[in-house]
Design a protein around this motif. Sequence first.
Motif, PDB file in Angstrom:
ATOM      1  N   TRP A 338      43.817  36.179  36.865  1.00 49.25           N
ATOM      2  CA  TRP A 338      42.295  35.863  37.106  1.00 49.25           C
ATOM      3  C   TRP A 338      42.336  35.064  36.029  1.00 49.25           C
ATOM      4  O   TRP A 338      41.649  33.792  36.407  1.00 49.25           O
ATOM      5  CB  TRP A 338      41.336  37.003  37.159  1.00 49.25           C
ATOM      6  CG  TRP A 338      40.672  36.828  37.819  1.00 49.25           C
ATOM      7  CD1 TRP A 338      39.030  36.358  36.317  1.00 49.25           C
ATOM      8  CD2 TRP A 338      39.702  35.131  38.934  1.00 49.25           C
ATOM      9  NE1 TRP A 338      37.593  35.841  37.415  1.00 49.25           N
ATOM     10  CE2 TRP A 338      38.427  34.773  38.726  1.00 49.25           C
ATOM     11  CE3 TRP A 338      40.286  34.465  39.938  1.00 49.25           C
ATOM     12  CZ2 TRP A 338      38.016  34.622  39.287  1.00 49.25           C
ATOM     13  CZ3 TRP A 338      39.840  33.961  41.036  1.00 49.25           C
ATOM     14  CH2 TRP A 338      38.457  33.884  40.406  1.00 49.25           C
ATOM     15  N   ASP A 368      45.575  37.890  41.762  1.00 50.40           N
ATOM     16  CA  ASP A 368      44.361  38.331  41.291  1.00 50.40           C
ATOM     17  C   ASP A 368      43.255  37.735  42.603  1.00 50.40           C
ATOM     18  O   ASP A 368      44.175  37.371  43.639  1.00 50.40           O
ATOM     19  CB  ASP A 368      43.043  38.436  40.283  1.00 50.40           C
ATOM     20  CG  ASP A 368      42.374  38.588  40.217  1.00 50.40           C
ATOM     21  OD1 ASP A 368      41.139  38.220  40.803  1.00 50.40           O
ATOM     22  OD2 ASP A 368      42.059  39.890  39.482  1.00 50.40           O
ATOM     23  N   ASP A 369      42.169  37.585  43.141  1.00 47.85           N
ATOM     24  CA  ASP A 369      41.781  36.503  44.292  1.00 47.85           C
ATOM     25  C   ASP A 369      42.311  35.725  44.281  1.00 47.85           C
ATOM     26  O   ASP A 369      42.210  34.693  43.981  1.00 47.85           O
ATOM     27  CB  ASP A 369      40.213  36.746  43.993  1.00 47.85           C
ATOM     28  CG  ASP A 369      39.403  36.475  44.447  1.00 47.85           C
ATOM     29  OD1 ASP A 369      39.882  35.753  45.548  1.00 47.85           O
ATOM     30  OD2 ASP A 369      38.577  36.427  44.627  1.00 47.85           O
ATOM     31  N   TRP A 413      45.246  41.997  44.346  1.00 50.15           N
ATOM     32  CA  TRP A 413      43.614  41.697  44.315  1.00 50.15           C
ATOM     33  C   TRP A 413      43.021  42.581  45.803  1.00 50.15           C
ATOM     34  O   TRP A 413      43.479  41.616  46.797  1.00 50.15           O
ATOM     35  CB  TRP A 413      43.318  40.846  43.726  1.00 50.15           C
ATOM     36  CG  TRP A 413      41.924  41.108  44.064  1.00 50.15           C
ATOM     37  CD1 TRP A 413      40.833  41.190  42.499  1.00 50.15           C
ATOM     38  CD2 TRP A 413      40.596  40.751  44.474  1.00 50.15           C
ATOM     39  NE1 TRP A 413      39.517  40.655  42.653  1.00 50.15           N
ATOM     40  CE2 TRP A 413      39.427  40.217  44.376  1.00 50.15           C
ATOM     41  CE3 TRP A 413      40.866  39.519  45.961  1.00 50.15           C
ATOM     42  CZ2 TRP A 413      38.389  39.558  44.293  1.00 50.15           C
ATOM     43  CZ3 TRP A 413      39.711  38.946  46.538  1.00 50.15           C
ATOM     44  CH2 TRP A 413      38.567  39.509  45.868  1.00 50.15           C
ATOM     45  N   ARG A 445      27.321  35.250  45.923  1.00 48.32           N
ATOM     46  CA  ARG A 445      28.344  34.917  46.174  1.00 48.32           C
ATOM     47  C   ARG A 445      28.964  33.897  47.049  1.00 48.32           C
ATOM     48  O   ARG A 445      29.991  34.225  47.943  1.00 48.32           O
ATOM     49  CB  ARG A 445      29.528  35.664  45.317  1.00 48.32           C
ATOM     50  CG  ARG A 445      31.091  35.202  44.682  1.00 48.32           C
ATOM     51  CD  ARG A 445      31.748  36.494  44.133  1.00 48.32           C
ATOM     52  NE  ARG A 445      32.165  35.348  43.169  1.00 48.32           N
ATOM     53  CZ  ARG A 445      33.668  35.353  42.636  1.00 48.32           C
ATOM     54  NH1 ARG A 445      34.638  36.137  43.398  1.00 48.32           N
ATOM     55  NH2 ARG A 445      35.035  34.789  42.463  1.00 48.32           N
ATOM     56  N   LYS A 478      43.931  46.071  42.613  1.00 43.84           N
ATOM     57  CA  LYS A 478      42.520  46.177  42.147  1.00 43.84           C
ATOM     58  C   LYS A 478      41.387  46.311  43.901  1.00 43.84           C
ATOM     59  O   LYS A 478      41.579  45.028  44.971  1.00 43.84           O
ATOM     60  CB  LYS A 478      42.404  45.012  41.574  1.00 43.84           C
ATOM     61  CG  LYS A 478      41.103  45.011  40.841  1.00 43.84           C
ATOM     62  CD  LYS A 478      40.899  43.619  39.477  1.00 43.84           C
ATOM     63  CE  LYS A 478      40.238  42.800  39.144  1.00 43.84           C
ATOM     64  NZ  LYS A 478      39.845  41.452  38.163  1.00 43.84           N
ATOM     65  N   ASP A 480      38.173  45.032  44.316  1.00 43.40           N
ATOM     66  CA  ASP A 480      36.811  44.765  44.125  1.00 43.40           C
ATOM     67  C   ASP A 480      35.486  44.731  45.313  1.00 43.40           C
ATOM     68  O   ASP A 480      35.481  44.802  46.260  1.00 43.40           O
ATOM     69  CB  ASP A 480      36.665  43.434  43.927  1.00 43.40           C
ATOM     70  CG  ASP A 480      36.664  42.357  42.296  1.00 43.40           C
ATOM     71  OD1 ASP A 480      35.254  43.267  42.043  1.00 43.40           O
ATOM     72  OD2 ASP A 480      36.067  41.855  41.828  1.00 43.40           O
ATOM     73  N   ASN A 482      31.655  42.460  45.056  1.00 43.87           N
ATOM     74  CA  ASN A 482      31.076  41.568  44.239  1.00 43.87           C
ATOM     75  C   ASN A 482      30.236  41.182  44.509  1.00 43.87           C
ATOM     76  O   ASN A 482      29.864  39.666  44.760  1.00 43.87           O
ATOM     77  CB  ASN A 482      32.102  40.077  43.920  1.00 43.87           C
ATOM     78  CG  ASN A 482      33.297  40.443  42.499  1.00 43.87           C
ATOM     79  OD1 ASN A 482      33.049  40.910  41.667  1.00 43.87           O
ATOM     80  ND2 ASN A 482      34.658  39.712  43.161  1.00 43.87           N
ATOM     81  N   CYS A 528      36.404  48.019  40.669  1.00 43.31           N
ATOM     82  CA  CYS A 528      36.100  46.874  40.408  1.00 43.31           C
ATOM     83  C   CYS A 528      35.097  46.598  40.995  1.00 43.31           C
ATOM     84  O   CYS A 528      34.952  46.051  42.286  1.00 43.31           O
ATOM     85  CB  CYS A 528      36.989  45.661  40.262  1.00 43.31           C
ATOM     86  SG  CYS A 528      36.488  44.022  39.018  1.00 43.31           S
ATOM     87  N   GLY A 530      32.549  43.179  39.868  1.00 43.39           N
ATOM     88  CA  GLY A 530      32.368  41.916  39.603  1.00 43.39           C
ATOM     89  C   GLY A 530      32.412  42.852  37.912  1.00 43.39           C
ATOM     90  O   GLY A 530      31.104  42.090  37.072  1.00 43.39           O
ATOM     91  N   GLY A 531      33.309  43.221  37.593  1.00 38.89           N
ATOM     92  CA  GLY A 531      33.898  44.064  36.362  1.00 38.89           C
ATOM     93  C   GLY A 531      33.300  45.567  36.746  1.00 38.89           C
ATOM     94  O   GLY A 531      33.466  46.169  37.291  1.00 38.89           O
ATOM     95  N   TRP A 547      37.665  48.248  36.009  1.00 38.21           N
ATOM     96  CA  TRP A 547      37.972  46.836  35.104  1.00 38.21           C
ATOM     97  C   TRP A 547      36.345  46.948  34.380  1.00 38.21           C
ATOM     98  O   TRP A 547      35.198  47.145  35.367  1.00 38.21           O
ATOM     99  CB  TRP A 547      37.784  46.262  36.395  1.00 38.21           C
ATOM    100  CG  TRP A 547      37.599  44.223  35.315  1.00 38.21           C
ATOM    101  CD1 TRP A 547      37.509  43.393  36.104  1.00 38.21           C
ATOM    102  CD2 TRP A 547      38.314  44.667  34.318  1.00 38.21           C
ATOM    103  NE1 TRP A 547      37.197  42.513  34.769  1.00 38.21           N
ATOM    104  CE2 TRP A 547      38.128  43.175  33.719  1.00 38.21           C
ATOM    105  CE3 TRP A 547      39.357  44.727  33.884  1.00 38.21           C
ATOM    106  CZ2 TRP A 547      38.362  42.609  32.816  1.00 38.21           C
ATOM    107  CZ3 TRP A 547      39.746  44.355  32.411  1.00 38.21           C
ATOM    108  CH2 TRP A 547      39.147  42.814  31.958  1.00 38.21           C
ATOM    109  N   ASP A 550      33.417  42.311  33.679  1.00 33.14           N
ATOM    110  CA  ASP A 550      34.277  40.526  33.460  1.00 33.14           C
ATOM    111  C   ASP A 550      34.029  40.114  31.935  1.00 33.14           C
ATOM    112  O   ASP A 550      34.475  38.956  31.925  1.00 33.14           O
ATOM    113  CB  ASP A 550      33.254  40.029  34.747  1.00 33.14           C
ATOM    114  CG  ASP A 550      34.406  40.194  36.171  1.00 33.14           C
ATOM    115  OD1 ASP A 550      35.336  40.199  36.520  1.00 33.14           O
ATOM    116  OD2 ASP A 550      33.591  39.596  37.068  1.00 33.14           O
TER     117      ASP A 550
HETATM  118  C1  GLA Z   1      35.442  39.973  39.324  1.00 33.98           C
HETATM  119  C2  GLA Z   1      36.737  40.543  39.393  1.00 33.98           C
HETATM  120  C3  GLA Z   1      37.223  39.460  38.680  1.00 33.98           C
HETATM  121  C4  GLA Z   1      37.968  38.782  39.264  1.00 33.98           C
HETATM  122  C5  GLA Z   1      36.688  37.815  40.575  1.00 33.98           C
HETATM  123  C6  GLA Z   1      37.976  37.409  41.604  1.00 33.98           C
HETATM  124  O1  GLA Z   1      34.707  38.922  39.501  1.00 33.98           O
HETATM  125  O2  GLA Z   1      35.380  41.319  38.599  1.00 33.98           O
HETATM  126  O3  GLA Z   1      38.092  40.607  37.546  1.00 33.98           O
HETATM  127  O4  GLA Z   1      38.395  39.815  40.275  1.00 33.98           O
HETATM  128  O5  GLA Z   1      36.173  38.635  41.245  1.00 33.98           O
HETATM  129  O6  GLA Z   1      36.294  36.892  42.673  1.00 33.98           O
END
Ligand code: GLA
Length: 732
Positions: A338, A368-369, A413, A445, A478, A480, A482, A528, A530-531, A547, A550
Amino acid sequence: MAIQFNQQSKVFTLHTKNSTYQMQVDKFQYLLHLYYGSKIENQEMTYLLQYNDRGFSSNPAEAYKDRTYSLDILPQEYSVFGMGDYRESSLQVVNTDGSFDVQLKYVSHEIYKGKKGLQGLPATYGTEDEVETLVIHLEDEVTKVRVALQYSVFEQLDAITRSAVITNSGTGDMYLEKAMSCCIDFTNRNDFDYITFYGRHALERQMERTPIRHGKVSVESIRGCSSHQQNPFVILCDNDANEQNGECYGFSFVYSGNFKATVEVDQINQTRFVMGIHDTGFCYLLQREESFVAPEVIMVYSESGLGQMSRNYHTLIQNNLCRGKFKNTRRPILINNWEATYFDFTSEKLVSIAKDASELGIEMLVMDDGWFGVRNDDYSGLGDWFVNEDKIQGGLKKLVDEVNSYGMKFGIWFEPEMVNEDSELYRKHPEWCLKTPVREGNRSRFQYVLDMSREDVREYLYESITAILKQANIEYIKWDMNRHLANVYSSELPANRQGEVYHRYVLGLYDLLERLVTENPNVLFEGCSGGGGRFDAGMLYYTPQIWTSDNTDPVDRLFIQYGTSFCYPVSSMGAHVSAIPNHQTGRVTPLNTRGVVAMSGTFGYELDINKMTEEEKEVVKVQVETYKRNYDTINYGDYYRLTSPYGKERFVAWQFVSKDKKKSLVNFVLTKPEHNPPILHMKLQGLEPKKVYKVVGSEECYTGEALMKAGYRVKEQFGDYTALQVELEMCE
Ligand code: GLA
C-alpha cells in the motif's frame, strides 16, 4: 469451586484467584449486587447494604410502608427503566400494551463447568477446567419478559464475563429499546479514575484518564462500528493506580458495532457502570418466544495495578478468544504494497517487491487495494471482486505462483462491506446498500455501505471471496472497512424493524466471517478499518490480528500501541516499518527505530523495498532475524509498560518476558534527547530475582533482582528518536 450459592441466604459468590463478586436474591426476590473487588473469603457482604428513607426515591409495591427500601438506592445486578430506579438503566422495554414497566425477579439459576457460546456472536471460550458458568433466570411476573444473566468465571485470570439473554415469553409483541450487557453498582465508591481510549483516523486509542464525578460520563460509538473515536474498552481504577499498584477493573466489550460505556455517580456517592450496545438507533422487536442476545463483556480485576490487568487480558484474548491455527502458529513477516505503490501497481512490480523482500527473510507479500474491478483510485470498483487483468497481467494464479516461487506466501486485500456507485455491483443491485428510500445517501470515501443484514448480500460476498481464494494459493486476507454507517435503513425490513439494522449489520458481518474463517482454516485473517477503527475483542474472535493504525510513524505509534496494549495483546497489533519522510506525519526517524517499534506487533514492512539501499537492506535483514529470534518472547510472553509516552522520561520503554522467564527483550526509544543528560537506570520487571541474566552480545551479567530493583543502566543515546533493544538471557 469458583461459583457458590448459599441456599439459605440466597447469596451467589464468584471467586477468582484474587477477586470476589457477590450478589443476593433478597426478600422480595430482586437480585442485588453486593460486592466486586479484592478477594474476601467466608463472608457474605449483605451487611454492606444500608436501608434509609431517601426522600424522592420511591418504594416498590412490595415494600408497602417501608420507605427505606428503594430500587433507586439499592445496588442492582441488572438495572431496569420504569420501576423507580432513576440511575442508568440496563434494560428498557416497550410492553405489548405500550407501558415501560419491567420488574425482574429471581426465578432460578444453574451452575455448570465450562462455557457455552453466544448465538451468532463472538465470545470467550474455555475448557471445563478453565471456566465455570452461572446463569441466573429473572422474570417479570406480569409481562413475562425473561432475562438470563450469564456469568462465566475464568478463575486463574481474574476474569469474569457477562452477557444477558432477553426473551419475550408474553402474549404479544414487545420492543427492546435498550439491552445492555453488564451493570455493576459499587456501593462504597465515588473515587475512581475512568480511563478511556479516544482517537481519530490515524491516531487511535490515545489514553485519557479523568476522575469520575456526580452525574454520568459515557464513551460511545454510534458509527456502526467500534470506531477510531472511542474504543469499547475502559478501566475504572484507584486514583493512584499505576502499572504495579492499585485496584483496577477492566471492561472489554466483545462487539464491533455501536456501544456505550457509562459511569454514573449517584446522589449518595455510589458508582454505577453500565456497558452494552448503544441505545441510540436501537429498537428491537421481540415477537412471542423470541430472544435477544446481548454481547459479552469481559471484566478483569487487578489489585496490583494496570500492568497485571493488561497481562490477564492478553492471555485471555490469545488463549480463550482468538481461534484457529494462527493463535499458536508463528505468523509470517509480511510486506504490504500500500504505502509502496498505492493504487499504481502491476503484477510485475509486486513480483519485484516479493523478490527483494524474500532475500531479506520477509515471508509474505500482501497485495493491497486496487487489484480488482476498475479501481485506480478510491472513486470506483468496490464490490466488483474480480481480478483486473490490466494490472494483474495473466491473472492471479500466475502472480501468486511467481511470488510463491521466491518462497514468499501471498496475501490479498478485500473491503467486502462496501460498494462504489461506479461499480457493476451497484448498477445491478442499488438496493443492496444501506440507504433510506426517500433521499440520496451520504458518501464517505465516495462509497456506500452494503446491507450486511441481507442474506443475499452475504451470499454474494461469500461466493466472490471464495472464488478468488480458489484461483490461487492465497494464505492471508486483510479485511478492511473504510467508512462509518449513515442512512441506516434496510430495504428488506419493515418500518418497525429498522431499529434492528445496526445490530443486524454486525450479526451479518460475524456470520460471513464465521463461514469464511471456518472454511479456510489455513488462511490468516487480519482485520482493518482505516487502520484501527474496528480494533475490538469482537473482531479478534475472527481475525487474530488487526491493522493497528494507518499511521506508521513510529513516534505516533508509541502512543497508539501503548494505548492499544491496555487490553489487546501484542500478537493482535499489526505494525509495519514504512518509508521516510513518513507518509502520515512527514517525520524522519531512523530505520532501526521503525523496526524496534514495528516488531512490538505482528511485524511487517510497508514500503518500496526496491528503492532501499544495500545498507538499509542489511538493517532489514538484522531486524527480521531479531524478530524471528524473539518471536515467542514477543508474541507469547508477558508485556510490561516500563514508562508512558505521556510521561516526563526521556525514553519510552517497554519489555517482553518469556513465560518461563528465561528470555527478555527490552525496548527503548529516545523521545526527548538532551545534552549532558542525567543517568538513567530503568527498572525492569517480570524477571526471576535470584537468577543471573546475560545481556546478549556482551559480557554483561546481572541478577534479576538487581535489574528490577536498581535498574538497567541505559546507554546514552544521541539524536532524535534513536532506539535501543536489549536482549537478556537467563544463565543456567
Ligand atoms: C485503509 C487501510 C489501509 C489501506 C487502504 C486501501 O485505509 O487501513 O491500510 O489498505 O485502506 O484503500
